[in-house]
Design a protein around this motif. Structure first.
Motif, PDB file in Angstrom:
ATOM      1  N   LEU A 190      61.206  62.124 104.783  1.00  0.00           N
ATOM      2  CA  LEU A 190      62.468  62.223 104.040  1.00  0.00           C
ATOM      3  C   LEU A 190      62.292  63.009 102.747  1.00  0.00           C
ATOM      4  CD1 LEU A 190      63.846  58.614 104.579  1.00  0.00           C
ATOM      5  CD2 LEU A 190      64.680  60.732 105.597  1.00  0.00           C
ATOM      6  N   GLY A 191      61.086  63.503 102.511  1.00  0.00           N
ATOM      7  CA  GLY A 191      60.896  64.410 101.389  1.00  0.00           C
ATOM      8  C   GLY A 191      60.244  63.810 100.155  1.00  0.00           C
ATOM      9  N   ALA A 192      59.812  62.554 100.253  1.00  0.00           N
ATOM     10  CA  ALA A 192      59.159  61.954  99.081  1.00  0.00           C
ATOM     11  C   ALA A 192      57.774  62.566  98.890  1.00  0.00           C
ATOM     12  CB  ALA A 192      59.040  60.442  99.275  1.00  0.00           C
ATOM     13  N   SER A 193      57.395  62.744  97.635  1.00  0.00           N
ATOM     14  CA  SER A 193      56.060  63.276  97.360  1.00  0.00           C
ATOM     15  C   SER A 193      55.027  62.177  97.626  1.00  0.00           C
ATOM     16  CB  SER A 193      55.974  63.733  95.909  1.00  0.00           C
ATOM     17  OG  SER A 193      55.933  62.594  95.062  1.00  0.00           O
ATOM     18  N   ARG A 194      53.763  62.567  97.712  1.00  0.00           N
ATOM     19  CA  ARG A 194      52.725  61.586  98.011  1.00  0.00           C
ATOM     20  C   ARG A 194      52.659  60.487  96.963  1.00  0.00           C
ATOM     21  NH1 ARG A 194      47.288  64.670  99.753  1.00  0.00           N
ATOM     22  NH2 ARG A 194      48.180  66.152 101.207  1.00  0.00           N
ATOM     23  N   TRP A 195      52.843  60.891  95.715  1.00  0.00           N
ATOM     24  CA  TRP A 195      52.775  59.911  94.626  1.00  0.00           C
ATOM     25  C   TRP A 195      53.959  58.954  94.715  1.00  0.00           C
ATOM     26  CZ3 TRP A 195      50.257  57.086  91.602  1.00  0.00           C
ATOM     27  CH2 TRP A 195      50.796  56.572  90.412  1.00  0.00           C
ATOM     28  N   THR A 196      55.147  59.510  95.029  1.00  0.00           N
ATOM     29  CA  THR A 196      56.326  58.651  95.181  1.00  0.00           C
ATOM     30  C   THR A 196      56.122  57.676  96.340  1.00  0.00           C
ATOM     31  OG1 THR A 196      57.614  60.532  94.438  1.00  0.00           O
ATOM     32  CG2 THR A 196      58.834  58.680  95.354  1.00  0.00           C
ATOM     33  N   VAL A 197      55.570  58.206  97.438  1.00  0.00           N
ATOM     34  CA  VAL A 197      55.330  57.330  98.586  1.00  0.00           C
ATOM     35  C   VAL A 197      54.411  56.186  98.189  1.00  0.00           C
ATOM     36  CG1 VAL A 197      54.273  57.178 100.879  1.00  0.00           C
ATOM     37  CG2 VAL A 197      55.718  59.131 100.296  1.00  0.00           C
ATOM     38  N   PHE A 198      53.348  56.517  97.466  1.00  0.00           N
ATOM     39  CA  PHE A 198      52.412  55.467  97.070  1.00  0.00           C
ATOM     40  C   PHE A 198      53.102  54.440  96.171  1.00  0.00           C
ATOM     41  CE2 PHE A 198      49.400  53.672  94.050  1.00  0.00           C
ATOM     42  CZ  PHE A 198      48.532  53.053  94.932  1.00  0.00           C
ATOM     43  N   ARG A 199      53.872  54.967  95.204  1.00  0.00           N
ATOM     44  CA  ARG A 199      54.465  54.092  94.193  1.00  0.00           C
ATOM     45  C   ARG A 199      55.614  53.270  94.765  1.00  0.00           C
ATOM     46  NH1 ARG A 199      57.980  55.399  90.122  1.00  0.00           N
ATOM     47  NH2 ARG A 199      58.176  57.420  91.089  1.00  0.00           N
ATOM     48  N   ARG A 200      56.454  53.902  95.581  1.00  0.00           N
ATOM     49  CA  ARG A 200      57.678  53.232  96.016  1.00  0.00           C
ATOM     50  C   ARG A 200      57.546  52.552  97.374  1.00  0.00           C
ATOM     51  NH1 ARG A 200      62.207  55.412  93.367  1.00  0.00           N
ATOM     52  NH2 ARG A 200      63.399  53.865  94.514  1.00  0.00           N
ATOM     53  N   VAL A 201      56.608  52.969  98.182  1.00  0.00           N
ATOM     54  CA  VAL A 201      56.483  52.372  99.525  1.00  0.00           C
ATOM     55  C   VAL A 201      55.170  51.601  99.677  1.00  0.00           C
ATOM     56  CG1 VAL A 201      56.442  52.831 101.998  1.00  0.00           C
ATOM     57  CG2 VAL A 201      57.881  54.223 100.492  1.00  0.00           C
ATOM     58  N   THR A 202      54.069  52.304  99.487  1.00  0.00           N
ATOM     59  CA  THR A 202      52.777  51.662  99.749  1.00  0.00           C
ATOM     60  C   THR A 202      52.533  50.465  98.831  1.00  0.00           C
ATOM     61  OG1 THR A 202      52.006  53.899 100.212  1.00  0.00           O
ATOM     62  CG2 THR A 202      50.353  52.160 100.132  1.00  0.00           C
ATOM     63  N   LEU A 203      52.715  50.695  97.540  1.00  0.00           N
ATOM     64  CA  LEU A 203      52.387  49.637  96.578  1.00  0.00           C
ATOM     65  C   LEU A 203      53.205  48.358  96.812  1.00  0.00           C
ATOM     66  CD1 LEU A 203      50.248  49.508  94.436  1.00  0.00           C
ATOM     67  CD2 LEU A 203      51.929  50.221  92.737  1.00  0.00           C
ATOM     68  N   PRO A 204      54.545  48.466  96.968  1.00  0.00           N
ATOM     69  CA  PRO A 204      55.300  47.237  97.268  1.00  0.00           C
ATOM     70  C   PRO A 204      54.841  46.565  98.567  1.00  0.00           C
ATOM     71  CG  PRO A 204      56.783  48.995  96.635  1.00  0.00           C
ATOM     72  CD  PRO A 204      55.439  49.622  96.788  1.00  0.00           C
ATOM     73  N   LEU A 205      54.476  47.415  99.527  1.00  0.00           N
ATOM     74  CA  LEU A 205      54.055  46.891 100.829  1.00  0.00           C
ATOM     75  C   LEU A 205      52.788  46.048 100.703  1.00  0.00           C
ATOM     76  CD1 LEU A 205      55.396  47.501 103.566  1.00  0.00           C
ATOM     77  CD2 LEU A 205      53.748  49.335 103.890  1.00  0.00           C
ATOM     78  N   ILE A 206      51.872  46.481  99.849  1.00  0.00           N
ATOM     79  CA  ILE A 206      50.588  45.787  99.754  1.00  0.00           C
ATOM     80  C   ILE A 206      50.539  44.853  98.553  1.00  0.00           C
ATOM     81  CG2 ILE A 206      49.307  47.628 100.922  1.00  0.00           C
ATOM     82  CD1 ILE A 206      48.320  48.417  98.032  1.00  0.00           C
ATOM     83  N   MET A 207      51.677  44.651  97.886  1.00  0.00           N
ATOM     84  CA  MET A 207      51.657  43.862  96.661  1.00  0.00           C
ATOM     85  C   MET A 207      50.997  42.478  96.820  1.00  0.00           C
ATOM     86  SD  MET A 207      51.867  44.116  93.614  1.00  0.00           S
ATOM     87  CE  MET A 207      52.682  45.557  93.014  1.00  0.00           C
ATOM     88  N   PRO A 208      51.275  41.755  97.915  1.00  0.00           N
ATOM     89  CA  PRO A 208      50.608  40.448  98.042  1.00  0.00           C
ATOM     90  C   PRO A 208      49.087  40.577  98.024  1.00  0.00           C
ATOM     91  CG  PRO A 208      52.372  40.652  99.637  1.00  0.00           C
ATOM     92  CD  PRO A 208      52.210  42.008  99.019  1.00  0.00           C
ATOM     93  N   GLY A 209      48.583  41.608  98.677  1.00  0.00           N
ATOM     94  CA  GLY A 209      47.137  41.819  98.683  1.00  0.00           C
ATOM     95  C   GLY A 209      46.608  42.157  97.303  1.00  0.00           C
ATOM     96  N   VAL A 210      47.384  42.943  96.563  1.00  0.00           N
ATOM     97  CA  VAL A 210      46.973  43.307  95.205  1.00  0.00           C
ATOM     98  C   VAL A 210      46.933  42.061  94.319  1.00  0.00           C
ATOM     99  CG1 VAL A 210      47.579  44.632  93.147  1.00  0.00           C
ATOM    100  CG2 VAL A 210      47.858  45.655  95.397  1.00  0.00           C
ATOM    101  N   VAL A 211      47.961  41.218  94.433  1.00  0.00           N
ATOM    102  CA  VAL A 211      48.011  40.011  93.609  1.00  0.00           C
ATOM    103  C   VAL A 211      46.855  39.084  93.981  1.00  0.00           C
ATOM    104  CG1 VAL A 211      49.342  37.959  93.043  1.00  0.00           C
ATOM    105  CG2 VAL A 211      50.491  40.160  93.237  1.00  0.00           C
ATOM    106  N   ALA A 212      46.646  38.895  95.294  1.00  0.00           N
ATOM    107  CA  ALA A 212      45.547  38.022  95.730  1.00  0.00           C
ATOM    108  C   ALA A 212      44.223  38.559  95.195  1.00  0.00           C
ATOM    109  CB  ALA A 212      45.519  37.953  97.257  1.00  0.00           C
TER     110      ALA A 212
END
Lengths: 283, 257
Positions: A190-212
């Motif tokens: 959809l045109g998101a840059s790699r950094w946007t993908v990481f910040r807006r998609v990947t990070l929220p997706l893995i947030m439980p793992g990051v918190v743990a």
């Protein structure tokens, strides 16, 4: 996508529900049950011992002593700063290990986890050899910037971060591997840059793992002893954290050591119990 | 195949684990023909000398083994009070021995050696320390032992006798850790025992100072009242206090009592 959606998505369905589990528990083989109970007793009885032997009548009075408060404050501050540092460096490192193919990746992953199994004292010695006043980098740090890490609070933070970071990296890397790549791919198409993908998609997706990972990292930093005493030394207010205070109290006043140990135990149990329910079963 | 193997492995581990929890030590010392194993708890600063004496003892008493537990005197004292199976306790200070005698675990300890503090500096002596007064400089990084351990208590006494106030950068948990900080060049000076300077064999330089005489540390030794190998324990103490024992200790830098 919001983070709650992501969490719901990534929590994979358990293979058997509560009903299935009950059925199995009726025929638990004794060959597993007996050693399981023995293992439980082995792990829990030392903690029970602390509780039983604690000098309850004078507990609060001992806790209120300025040295105890000083050590506790120092421990909480250094563990928190160390965790923050680990997040800044560790999440990108986990991402590198999980998402980027490069030669020697397995070796790098092994190296990253070395501090997990390394005796902390060895870690402390290694840190001294690199960051000490005569160390490879430390020498240069001192001559160029006048910075010496040993015997400073910053040194404590470095020692704690060194020992605790693998907990974060492993946890985040696991979350990254378990996360569904299709969301990232969709965002990218959809045109998101790699950094946007990481910040807006990947990070929220893995947030439980990051918190743990962050909580484990924090708990490990809080309990750090060997690397701290070897690399950062032991001086009240600057480098004497709770575990060091426990060790030293044992030399003269075992009761004080028990009290300090109880505080650390309480903090760890509260943190880990909270963690267990909320995060550990997620990716 | 694997499954069966792992099942037996679990059983074996469980049995090993349970039996391991039951008995703290092998029953060698309780055999009918007299004890064959003597367990000595000794201050870390005695590591080299006692290891040597232990070997002489084993040579003089064929079939016996001397097992050492070296560590901080205070920690060893706590282990003994908590019931650790020891036959002999050699402490680096009368105070740590007293905690054991107070708990009625030992009686009539004898002083067998004395130790004296020295200033230890790295070989190249970057801060140009040559007397105790030099440690008070604000640019000199000093390591001391924590006051809770004997070398730290001695350091406090010596500095007090000299009327000097030193602000260390670290209070180490034992004398070896303190010395290591000098060996690595992380500090400019430390107060450690003369014996430790000698044992470090040229990696640090020792500087004697007169006030050390005010803080001489006595090393007491005693057989423990619950010693599983009482007879051997007494003979080991005899060896340490004998002429031969004194020779070994003097060579390592200890003073005679």
């Amino acid at each position: 996508m919001t983070s709650s959606q992501a969490r719901r998505h990534s929590r994979s369905d358990p293979p058997d529900g509560p009903a299935g589990r009950r059925e199995v528990s009726g025929r638990l083989p004794w060959m597993l049950m007996a050693p399981a109970v023995a293992g439980l007793v082995f792990l829990v009885s030392p903690l029970a011992g602390l509780l039983i032997r604690a000098p309850w009548p004078t507990l609060f009075q001992r806790l209120a002593e300025p040295q105890v408060m000083e050590a506790l404050r120092l421990s909480l501050v250094t563990a928190t700063v160390a965790t923050a540092g680990c997040l800044v460096l560790g999440v990108p490192l986990a991402w590198l290990l999980a998402r980027v193919e490069f030669p020697g990746r397995r070796l790098v992953r092994a190296l990253v986890t070395v501090p997990l199994v390394l005796p902390p004292v060895v870690g402390g010695v290694a840190l001294l050899l690199v960051l000490g006043r005569r160390g490879l980098l430390g020498q240069w740090l001192e001559s160029a910037f006048g910075i010496t890490l040993p015997f400073t609070t910053a040194g404590v933070i470095v020692a704690e971060a060194f020992v605790a970071m693998p907990f974060l990296v492993i946890s985040v890397e696991g979350a990254l591997r378990a996360a569904d790549r299709r969301f990232e791919e969709a965002a990218a198409t959809l045109g998101a840059s790699r950094w946007t993908v990481f910040r807006r998609v990947t990070l929220p997706l893995i947030m439980p793992g990051v918190v743990a990972g962050a909580v484990l990292c924090w708990a490990r930093a809080l309990g750090e002893f060997g690397a701290t005493i070897t690399f950062a030394g032991n001086f009240p207010g600057t480098t004497r954290t709770m575990p060091l205070a426990v060790y030293l109290a044992l030399e003269t006043e075992p009761e004080a050591a028990i009290v300090l140990s109880l505080v650390l135990l309480l903090v760890s149990v509260v943190i880990l119990a909270g963690l267990r329910d909320r995060w550990v079963n997620s990716p | 195949m694997f499954r069966r193997l792992s099942r037996w492995a679990i059983v074996a581990l469980a049995i090993a684990g349970l039996s391991g929890c039951g008995s703290g030590r092998p029953a060698a010392s309780t055999s009918a023909g007299g004890a064959k194993e003597v367990t000595v708890f000794a201050a870390a600063s005695l590591t080299a000398t006692f290891t040597q004496l232990g070997r002489s003892f084993e040579a003089a008493h064929p079939g016996t083994t001397v097992t050492f537990n070296f560590g901080s005197s205070a920690t060893l004292a706590q282990q003994i009070i908590q019931g650790a199976p020891a036959d002999v306790f050699a402490a680096a200070s009368p105070a740590t021995m007293k905690t054991v005698t107070d708990a009625s675990q030992a009686s009539s300890p004898v002083t067998f050696a004395r130790n004296k503090l020295e200033i230890a500096v790295p070989e190249d002596n970057p801060a140009r320390v040559d007397e105790l007064r030099d440690l008070t400089g604000s640019t000199v990084k000093v390591a001391l032992c924590a006051e809770q351990v004997p070398c730290g208590a001695a350091a406090v006494k010596a500095l007090h006798a000299a009327g000097l106030k030193v602000t260390p950068v670290t209070l180490e948990q034992d004398v070896k850790a303190t010395l290591t900080k000098v060996e690595l060049g992380e500090v400019d000076a430390a107060l450690v025992y003369r014996t430790d300077v000698i044992a470090s064999a040229g990696k640090v330089t020792g500087i004697a100072f007169p006030e050390a005489d005010q803080a001489i540390n006595d090393y007491p030794i005693a057989t423990l009242s619950k010693a599983p190998a009482g007879d051997l324990a007494r003979r080991f103490v005899d060896l340490v206090t004998s002429r031969q024992g004194r020779d070994v200790l003097t060579r390592a830098g200890f003073g005679a009592p």
